[in-house]
Design a protein around this motif. Structure first.
Motif, mmCIF file in Angstrom:
data_model
loop_
_atom_site.group_PDB
_atom_site.id
_atom_site.type_symbol
_atom_site.label_atom_id
_atom_site.label_comp_id
_atom_site.label_asym_id
_atom_site.label_seq_id
_atom_site.Cartn_x
_atom_site.Cartn_y
_atom_site.Cartn_z
ATOM 1 N N PHE A 67 -44.969 -120.128 57.219
ATOM 2 C CA PHE A 67 -44.174 -119.017 57.770
ATOM 3 C C PHE A 67 -44.948 -117.704 57.817
ATOM 4 N N ARG A 68 -46.102 -117.651 57.150
ATOM 5 C CA ARG A 68 -46.879 -116.412 57.226
ATOM 6 C C ARG A 68 -47.429 -116.182 58.629
ATOM 7 N N PHE A 69 -47.428 -117.222 59.466
ATOM 8 C CA PHE A 69 -47.909 -117.067 60.836
ATOM 9 C C PHE A 69 -46.790 -116.731 61.825
ATOM 10 N N VAL A 70 -45.560 -116.708 61.341
ATOM 11 C CA VAL A 70 -44.435 -116.357 62.212
ATOM 12 C C VAL A 70 -44.377 -114.834 62.303
ATOM 13 N N THR A 71 -44.695 -114.307 63.470
ATOM 14 C CA THR A 71 -44.740 -112.855 63.642
ATOM 15 C C THR A 71 -43.338 -112.254 63.532
ATOM 16 N N ARG A 72 -43.299 -110.943 63.366
ATOM 17 C CA ARG A 72 -42.013 -110.280 63.165
ATOM 18 C C ARG A 72 -41.035 -110.579 64.304
ATOM 19 N N ARG A 73 -41.534 -110.571 65.542
ATOM 20 C CA ARG A 73 -40.639 -110.831 66.679
ATOM 21 C C ARG A 73 -40.064 -112.245 66.632
ATOM 22 N N LEU A 74 -40.862 -113.183 66.106
ATOM 23 C CA LEU A 74 -40.433 -114.572 66.089
ATOM 24 C C LEU A 74 -39.583 -114.917 64.863
ATOM 25 N N HIS A 75 -39.333 -113.930 64.003
ATOM 26 C CA HIS A 75 -38.466 -114.138 62.842
ATOM 27 C C HIS A 75 -36.990 -114.151 63.224
ATOM 28 N N ASP A 76 -36.687 -113.775 64.450
ATOM 29 C CA ASP A 76 -35.295 -113.729 64.896
ATOM 30 C C ASP A 76 -34.812 -115.153 65.160
ATOM 31 N N ARG A 77 -34.050 -115.689 64.217
ATOM 32 C CA ARG A 77 -33.656 -117.089 64.244
ATOM 33 C C ARG A 77 -32.862 -117.446 65.501
ATOM 34 N N GLU A 78 -31.883 -116.641 65.830
ATOM 35 C CA GLU A 78 -31.042 -116.951 66.982
ATOM 36 C C GLU A 78 -31.808 -116.784 68.288
ATOM 37 N N ARG A 79 -32.698 -115.802 68.342
ATOM 38 C CA ARG A 79 -33.492 -115.616 69.545
ATOM 39 C C ARG A 79 -34.389 -116.838 69.802
ATOM 40 N N MET A 80 -34.998 -117.347 68.740
ATOM 41 C CA MET A 80 -35.880 -118.503 68.901
ATOM 42 C C MET A 80 -35.079 -119.756 69.267
ATOM 43 N N ARG A 81 -33.936 -119.933 68.621
ATOM 44 C CA ARG A 81 -33.089 -121.088 68.966
ATOM 45 C C ARG A 81 -32.681 -121.019 70.427
ATOM 46 N N SER A 82 -32.269 -119.844 70.869
ATOM 47 C CA SER A 82 -31.826 -119.673 72.249
ATOM 48 C C SER A 82 -32.963 -119.957 73.235
ATOM 49 N N ALA A 83 -34.174 -119.491 72.906
ATOM 50 C CA ALA A 83 -35.311 -119.712 73.800
ATOM 51 C C ALA A 83 -35.609 -121.209 73.951
ATOM 52 N N LEU A 84 -35.561 -121.937 72.841
ATOM 53 C CA LEU A 84 -35.832 -123.373 72.887
ATOM 54 C C LEU A 84 -34.740 -124.119 73.653
#
Length: 352
Positions: A199-216
């Motif tokens: 998780f240290r490679f998950v950038t701040r923008r990609l920490h948004d759980r719902e945003r990432m779920r929605s994108a996928l």
């Protein structure tokens, strides 16, 4: 004697009698006397390697070892039709692709549609000197180009072919869409993964759980609407084998589906190469892949449109951030998480 129609549900169900029936077309009257399990690999599926002892003279086509692959150890998320799909692939589609692709020989495929299960018996590639890909050994641009040639062959073979839809088991979005895998991962694995080294490679923008779920979810919905060819569906480098001459082929067709070519291409380039080499070579690799599609009879869109689809599909590799360690070790998930997150940021995938 166990009937061949009875799919083995556990390793203990696989005996000499079952394997004799499964290999009947290959053995030509040679009788199996003993089998010994010499290797077991657990993952999404369980792969069992057996050494075979014969009671009489062995013909040229009688294998010394085979792999039996199936759902012998329930774990992880629901895999939907994955086990059924791989058996269908080897039974229904592989014979049409055998001259185009490097594939392991499938001696037998058992299907239990009612139980949503499939079991396959494959040749042992080790017996013909093959080696296998690994995330810890990044692919060079030359090797990726050779793998993309294989992808172009099976993508072009059924490019926008309405005949694919006649295979009722081969669904748009495949087991990924059919099992709600994305929601399962976010519900079951996000919290645990956030405490792991990856998780240290998950950038701040990609920490948004719902945003990432929605994108996928949006990416998969897009692919279901625009399912234009046959897709491997799990094209990371650990599913590659290399023959004795070093030429690549694909293993593990559990997530085969109708979908977008970019699903396979992006997964391979993003997770198969180091971040630096991917940045340096991805456009040229995509251009070479497009030229292969044209050579094999497909009619791809412009290179710029293809690059946008490649950028869009880089987001799929974010699933490695949540991959359970029961499926892949943490060091593998960490390497893939780094490559995926950097690609998603470099390529503006979330915006697309």
């Amino acid at each position: 004697m166990k009937r061949l129609s009875e799919l083995p549900q556990a390793e203990s169900d696989i005996d000499a009698a079952w394997l004799q029936a499964a290999l009947n077309d290959v053995l030509g009257g040679v009788r199996i006397e003993t089998i010994q399990r010499v290797q077991r690999i657990d993952g999404t599926a369980t792969k069992l390697r057996f050494r075979i002892g014969y009671a009489n003279a062995v013909s040229t086509g009688a294998p010394q070892h085979v792999w039996v692959k199936g759902h012998f150890d329930a774990k992880g998320v629901d895999q939907g039709d994955a086990f059924l799909n791989e058996a269908h692939f080897y039974r229904d589609l592989a014979p049409q692709l055998q001259l185009r692709l490097r594939l392991p020989r499938c001696y037998h495929a058992s299907i239990d549609a009612g139980g949503n299960l499939g079991v396959i018996v494959l040749e042992d590639l080790l017996d013909r000197g093959a080696s296998f890909g690994a995330t810890s050994r990044p692919l060079t641009a030359a090797i990726v180009s050779a793998v993309l040639d294989q992808q172009a062959r099976y993508h072009a073979a059924f490019w926008r072919d309405p005949g694919l839809s006649r295979h009722e088991w081969l669904k748009a979005g495949g087991a990924i869409a059919g099992s709600d895998m994305i929601d399962q991962y976010f519900a079951a694995f996000w919290d645990a993964s956030s405490r792991l080294p990856r998780f240290r490679f998950v950038t701040r923008r990609l920490h948004d759980r719902e945003r990432m779920r929605s994108a996928l979810v949006r990416m998969i919905e897009h692919d279901v609407r625009h399912a234009e060819c046959l897709v491997h569906g799990d094209s990371h480098c650990a599913n590659l084998f290399f023959d004795a001459e070093g030429q690549p082929g694909y293993l593990d067709w559990q997530h085969v589906m109708r979908g977008s070519w970019a699903f396979d291409v992006a997964s391979l380039i993003v997770t198969g190469m180091t971040v630096e080499e991917r940045r340096a070579d991805e456009r040229e690799l995509l251009e070479n892949y497009r030229s292969r599609l044209l050579l094999y009879g497909a009619t791809p869109p412009s290179l710029e449109k293809m690059f946008d689809e490649y950028r869009r599909h880089a987001v799929w590799s974010f699933m490695w951030v949540m991959c359970p360690v029961s499926a892949h070790p943490e060091e593998i998930c960490t390497l893939n998480a780094e490559r995926a997150c950097m690609a998603i940021e470099d390529l503006g995938s979330i915006e697309l």
